[in-house]
Motif scaffolding. Structure first.
Motif, PDB file in Angstrom:
ATOM      1  N   ILE A 152       0.841  -1.202   0.000  1.00 29.08           N
ATOM      2  CA  ILE A 152       0.000   0.000   0.000  1.00 29.08           C
ATOM      3  C   ILE A 152       0.881   1.260   0.000  1.00 29.08           C
ATOM      4  O   ILE A 152       0.662   2.190  -0.778  1.00 29.08           O
ATOM      5  CB  ILE A 152      -0.939   0.004   1.213  1.00 29.08           C
ATOM      6  CG1 ILE A 152      -1.953  -1.138   1.097  1.00 29.08           C
ATOM      7  CG2 ILE A 152      -1.663   1.354   1.335  1.00 29.08           C
ATOM      8  CD1 ILE A 152      -2.809  -1.331   2.329  1.00 29.08           C
ATOM      9  N   ALA A 153       1.885   1.276   0.875  1.00 29.24           N
ATOM     10  CA  ALA A 153       2.792   2.422   0.948  1.00 29.24           C
ATOM     11  C   ALA A 153       3.555   2.592  -0.363  1.00 29.24           C
ATOM     12  O   ALA A 153       3.773   3.722  -0.826  1.00 29.24           O
ATOM     13  CB  ALA A 153       3.765   2.238   2.107  1.00 29.24           C
ATOM     14  N   SER A 154       3.952   1.483  -0.975  1.00 26.43           N
ATOM     15  CA  SER A 154       4.688   1.541  -2.243  1.00 26.43           C
ATOM     16  C   SER A 154       3.851   2.187  -3.343  1.00 26.43           C
ATOM     17  O   SER A 154       4.345   3.020  -4.115  1.00 26.43           O
ATOM     18  CB  SER A 154       5.108   0.135  -2.678  1.00 26.43           C
ATOM     19  OG  SER A 154       6.005  -0.445  -1.754  1.00 26.43           O
ATOM     20  N   ILE A 155       2.584   1.798  -3.415  1.00 24.98           N
ATOM     21  CA  ILE A 155       1.702   2.351  -4.439  1.00 24.98           C
ATOM     22  C   ILE A 155       1.481   3.847  -4.209  1.00 24.98           C
ATOM     23  O   ILE A 155       1.531   4.651  -5.145  1.00 24.98           O
ATOM     24  CB  ILE A 155       0.361   1.590  -4.453  1.00 24.98           C
ATOM     25  CG1 ILE A 155       0.592   0.149  -4.943  1.00 24.98           C
ATOM     26  CG2 ILE A 155      -0.660   2.292  -5.346  1.00 24.98           C
ATOM     27  CD1 ILE A 155      -0.592  -0.766  -4.763  1.00 24.98           C
ATOM     28  N   LEU A 156       1.248   4.229  -2.956  1.00 24.85           N
ATOM     29  CA  LEU A 156       1.027   5.639  -2.640  1.00 24.85           C
ATOM     30  C   LEU A 156       2.252   6.486  -2.976  1.00 24.85           C
ATOM     31  O   LEU A 156       2.136   7.573  -3.557  1.00 24.85           O
ATOM     32  CB  LEU A 156       0.681   5.789  -1.158  1.00 24.85           C
ATOM     33  CG  LEU A 156      -0.668   5.215  -0.713  1.00 24.85           C
ATOM     34  CD1 LEU A 156      -0.817   5.333   0.801  1.00 24.85           C
ATOM     35  CD2 LEU A 156      -1.822   5.918  -1.413  1.00 24.85           C
ATOM     36  N   PHE A 216       4.151  -2.646 -11.423  1.00 20.09           N
ATOM     37  CA  PHE A 216       2.781  -2.402 -11.877  1.00 20.09           C
ATOM     38  C   PHE A 216       2.417  -0.920 -11.828  1.00 20.09           C
ATOM     39  O   PHE A 216       1.582  -0.463 -12.617  1.00 20.09           O
ATOM     40  CB  PHE A 216       1.796  -3.256 -11.073  1.00 20.09           C
ATOM     41  CG  PHE A 216       1.737  -4.681 -11.539  1.00 20.09           C
ATOM     42  CD1 PHE A 216       1.030  -5.027 -12.677  1.00 20.09           C
ATOM     43  CD2 PHE A 216       2.417  -5.674 -10.861  1.00 20.09           C
ATOM     44  CE1 PHE A 216       0.984  -6.340 -13.131  1.00 20.09           C
ATOM     45  CE2 PHE A 216       2.386  -6.993 -11.292  1.00 20.09           C
ATOM     46  CZ  PHE A 216       1.668  -7.324 -12.438  1.00 20.09           C
ATOM     47  N   CYS A 217       3.023  -0.171 -10.913  1.00 20.49           N
ATOM     48  CA  CYS A 217       2.822   1.279 -10.912  1.00 20.49           C
ATOM     49  C   CYS A 217       3.365   1.888 -12.196  1.00 20.49           C
ATOM     50  O   CYS A 217       2.745   2.773 -12.793  1.00 20.49           O
ATOM     51  CB  CYS A 217       3.513   1.915  -9.701  1.00 20.49           C
ATOM     52  SG  CYS A 217       2.619   1.733  -8.140  1.00 20.49           S
ATOM     53  N   ALA A 218       4.526   1.417 -12.617  1.00 23.38           N
ATOM     54  CA  ALA A 218       5.144   1.930 -13.840  1.00 23.38           C
ATOM     55  C   ALA A 218       4.328   1.574 -15.080  1.00 23.38           C
ATOM     56  O   ALA A 218       4.241   2.362 -16.026  1.00 23.38           O
ATOM     57  CB  ALA A 218       6.566   1.377 -13.976  1.00 23.38           C
ATOM     58  N   ILE A 219       3.706   0.400 -15.066  1.00 23.49           N
ATOM     59  CA  ILE A 219       2.922  -0.055 -16.223  1.00 23.49           C
ATOM     60  C   ILE A 219       1.539   0.584 -16.250  1.00 23.49           C
ATOM     61  O   ILE A 219       1.113   1.128 -17.275  1.00 23.49           O
ATOM     62  CB  ILE A 219       2.784  -1.592 -16.212  1.00 23.49           C
ATOM     63  CG1 ILE A 219       4.149  -2.255 -16.400  1.00 23.49           C
ATOM     64  CG2 ILE A 219       1.818  -2.053 -17.304  1.00 23.49           C
ATOM     65  CD1 ILE A 219       4.141  -3.753 -16.198  1.00 23.49           C
ATOM     66  N   LEU A 225      12.622  -4.210 -10.444  1.00 23.75           N
ATOM     67  CA  LEU A 225      12.897  -2.792 -10.187  1.00 23.75           C
ATOM     68  C   LEU A 225      13.587  -2.141 -11.386  1.00 23.75           C
ATOM     69  O   LEU A 225      13.285  -0.996 -11.745  1.00 23.75           O
ATOM     70  CB  LEU A 225      13.762  -2.647  -8.935  1.00 23.75           C
ATOM     71  CG  LEU A 225      13.087  -2.993  -7.607  1.00 23.75           C
ATOM     72  CD1 LEU A 225      14.098  -2.920  -6.460  1.00 23.75           C
ATOM     73  CD2 LEU A 225      11.919  -2.063  -7.326  1.00 23.75           C
ATOM     74  N   PHE A 226      14.490  -2.873 -12.018  1.00 25.00           N
ATOM     75  CA  PHE A 226      15.202  -2.347 -13.188  1.00 25.00           C
ATOM     76  C   PHE A 226      14.234  -2.107 -14.343  1.00 25.00           C
ATOM     77  O   PHE A 226      14.276  -1.052 -15.001  1.00 25.00           O
ATOM     78  CB  PHE A 226      16.296  -3.325 -13.613  1.00 25.00           C
ATOM     79  CG  PHE A 226      17.085  -2.868 -14.814  1.00 25.00           C
ATOM     80  CD1 PHE A 226      17.997  -1.835 -14.698  1.00 25.00           C
ATOM     81  CD2 PHE A 226      16.898  -3.473 -16.047  1.00 25.00           C
ATOM     82  CE1 PHE A 226      18.726  -1.397 -15.806  1.00 25.00           C
ATOM     83  CE2 PHE A 226      17.620  -3.043 -17.158  1.00 25.00           C
ATOM     84  CZ  PHE A 226      18.533  -2.007 -17.029  1.00 25.00           C
ATOM     85  N   VAL A 227      13.339  -3.067 -14.579  1.00 30.76           N
ATOM     86  CA  VAL A 227      12.345  -2.921 -15.647  1.00 30.76           C
ATOM     87  C   VAL A 227      11.401  -1.763 -15.337  1.00 30.76           C
ATOM     88  O   VAL A 227      11.070  -0.964 -16.221  1.00 30.76           O
ATOM     89  CB  VAL A 227      11.546  -4.233 -15.827  1.00 30.76           C
ATOM     90  CG1 VAL A 227      10.390  -4.033 -16.805  1.00 30.76           C
ATOM     91  CG2 VAL A 227      12.460  -5.352 -16.320  1.00 30.76           C
ATOM     92  N   ALA A 228      10.973  -1.665 -14.071  1.00 23.51           N
ATOM     93  CA  ALA A 228      10.090  -0.568 -13.667  1.00 23.51           C
ATOM     94  C   ALA A 228      10.761   0.785 -13.884  1.00 23.51           C
ATOM     95  O   ALA A 228      10.131   1.740 -14.362  1.00 23.51           O
ATOM     96  CB  ALA A 228       9.701  -0.731 -12.200  1.00 23.51           C
ATOM     97  N   MET A 229      12.038   0.875 -13.561  1.00 17.05           N
ATOM     98  CA  MET A 229      12.784   2.113 -13.741  1.00 17.05           C
ATOM     99  C   MET A 229      12.884   2.486 -15.221  1.00 17.05           C
ATOM    100  O   MET A 229      12.705   3.649 -15.598  1.00 17.05           O
ATOM    101  CB  MET A 229      14.180   1.981 -13.131  1.00 17.05           C
ATOM    102  CG  MET A 229      15.037   3.226 -13.237  1.00 17.05           C
ATOM    103  SD  MET A 229      16.640   3.059 -12.408  1.00 17.05           S
ATOM    104  CE  MET A 229      17.403   1.790 -13.455  1.00 17.05           C
ATOM    105  N   LEU A 230      13.133   1.506 -16.074  1.00 20.57           N
ATOM    106  CA  LEU A 230      13.234   1.770 -17.511  1.00 20.57           C
ATOM    107  C   LEU A 230      11.901   2.237 -18.080  1.00 20.57           C
ATOM    108  O   LEU A 230      11.846   3.178 -18.873  1.00 20.57           O
ATOM    109  CB  LEU A 230      13.695   0.506 -18.244  1.00 20.57           C
ATOM    110  CG  LEU A 230      15.152   0.087 -18.050  1.00 20.57           C
ATOM    111  CD1 LEU A 230      15.462  -1.147 -18.878  1.00 20.57           C
ATOM    112  CD2 LEU A 230      16.104   1.218 -18.426  1.00 20.57           C
ATOM    113  N   ILE A 231      10.814   1.563 -17.672  1.00 18.99           N
ATOM    114  CA  ILE A 231       9.490   1.934 -18.170  1.00 18.99           C
ATOM    115  C   ILE A 231       9.136   3.352 -17.733  1.00 18.99           C
ATOM    116  O   ILE A 231       8.650   4.154 -18.524  1.00 18.99           O
ATOM    117  CB  ILE A 231       8.424   0.940 -17.663  1.00 18.99           C
ATOM    118  CG1 ILE A 231       8.644  -0.436 -18.295  1.00 18.99           C
ATOM    119  CG2 ILE A 231       7.014   1.450 -17.993  1.00 18.99           C
ATOM    120  CD1 ILE A 231       7.726  -1.513 -17.757  1.00 18.99           C
ATOM    121  N   GLU A 232       9.390   3.661 -16.470  1.00 15.50           N
ATOM    122  CA  GLU A 232       9.064   4.995 -15.961  1.00 15.50           C
ATOM    123  C   GLU A 232       9.878   6.071 -16.669  1.00 15.50           C
ATOM    124  O   GLU A 232       9.371   7.166 -16.942  1.00 15.50           O
ATOM    125  CB  GLU A 232       9.290   5.064 -14.457  1.00 15.50           C
ATOM    126  CG  GLU A 232       8.922   6.407 -13.874  1.00 15.50           C
ATOM    127  CD  GLU A 232       8.834   6.410 -12.369  1.00 15.50           C
ATOM    128  OE1 GLU A 232       9.100   7.456 -11.759  1.00 15.50           O
ATOM    129  OE2 GLU A 232       8.507   5.360 -11.789  1.00 15.50           O
TER     130      GLU A 232
END
Length: 219
Positions: A48-52, A134-137, A192-199
């Motif tokens: 929850i904290a991560s999404i916020l 999932f936040c990044a996507i 985390l690496f994929v999320a960083m690239l997408i963002e």
């Protein structure tokens, strides 16, 4: 330093309240019970904290300023992940201290203390990675919370299933923790690496990819 504390004070208070509720509402007769409770239920707060935290920019409709500024998106992303790891660490330390103060349950082996830190940190860190991806996507709080919550619920129902995707691998069997922890850590870092690239690609990169793929199929 004061600004950092002010910015995170609501999450720290939430973490303290959550730690108290979980600690005193669960039945435990052994130190292993304490570890299992922490491993399985603390990730709920972390996700929850991560999404916020990950979607602060989008919730405040600041994404245009965020992406059009000269700020280094990847550095900002890494700072957010550090912020979440620090929050997770505070939660685990407080939980550990409160348990030792209020519960008279002795360790059967010194290794149990090590397992607490390893298993608890790994399970929560797992959901930091999942939430970030999932936040990044999706870039939507409700949708991301739904998807990540379903993942958490699935593993709460099937905690003894042996898999590298099981964030509660300690609950599946403490003996498997050493075998799986490095593989899972690697998997988390990849997420985390994929999320960083997408963002870093921009706020509409994923949608554009999907739309372009559909157009190519139509043609």
């Amino acid at each position: 330093m004061i600004n950092i504390v002010k910015r995170n004070i609501k999450y720290i208070i939430m973490a303290l309240c959550f730690a108290g509720v979980i600690l005193f509402s669960m039945y435990k007769v052994s130190y292993i019970d304490f570890i299992n409770e922490t491993v399985m239920y603390f990730p709920l707060f972390i996700l929850i904290a991560s999404i916020l935290i990950n979607l602060e920019v989008f919730e405040s409709n600041m994404q245009e300023i965020y992406y059009s500024s000269k700020a280094n998106i990847k550095i900002i992303f890494l700072k957010r992940m550090l912020r979440l790891v620090i929050l997770e660490s505070i939660l685990l330390v407080v939980n550990y201290v409160m348990f030792n103060i209020f519960f008279d349950i002795e360790y059967t082996h010194e290794l149990e203390k090590v397992m607490y830190w390893q298993a608890s940190f790994l399970s929560s860190f797992f959901f930091i990675g999942i939430a970030a991806l999932f936040c990044a996507i999706l870039k939507n709080k409700a949708m991301t919370l739904t998807v990540v919550s379903i993942i958490w619920i699935y593993w709460i129902i099937n905690p003894t299933k042996l898999s590298i995707l099981n964030p509660f691998i300690f609950t599946a069997g403490p003996i498997y923790l050493d075998d799986y922890k490095y593989i899972q850590l690697g998997f988390i870092l990849v997420m985390l690496f994929v999320a960083m690239l997408i963002e870093s690609k921009g706020p509409f990169w994923v949608k554009d990819k999907i739309v372009n793929r559909r157009k190519n199929k139509l043609w």
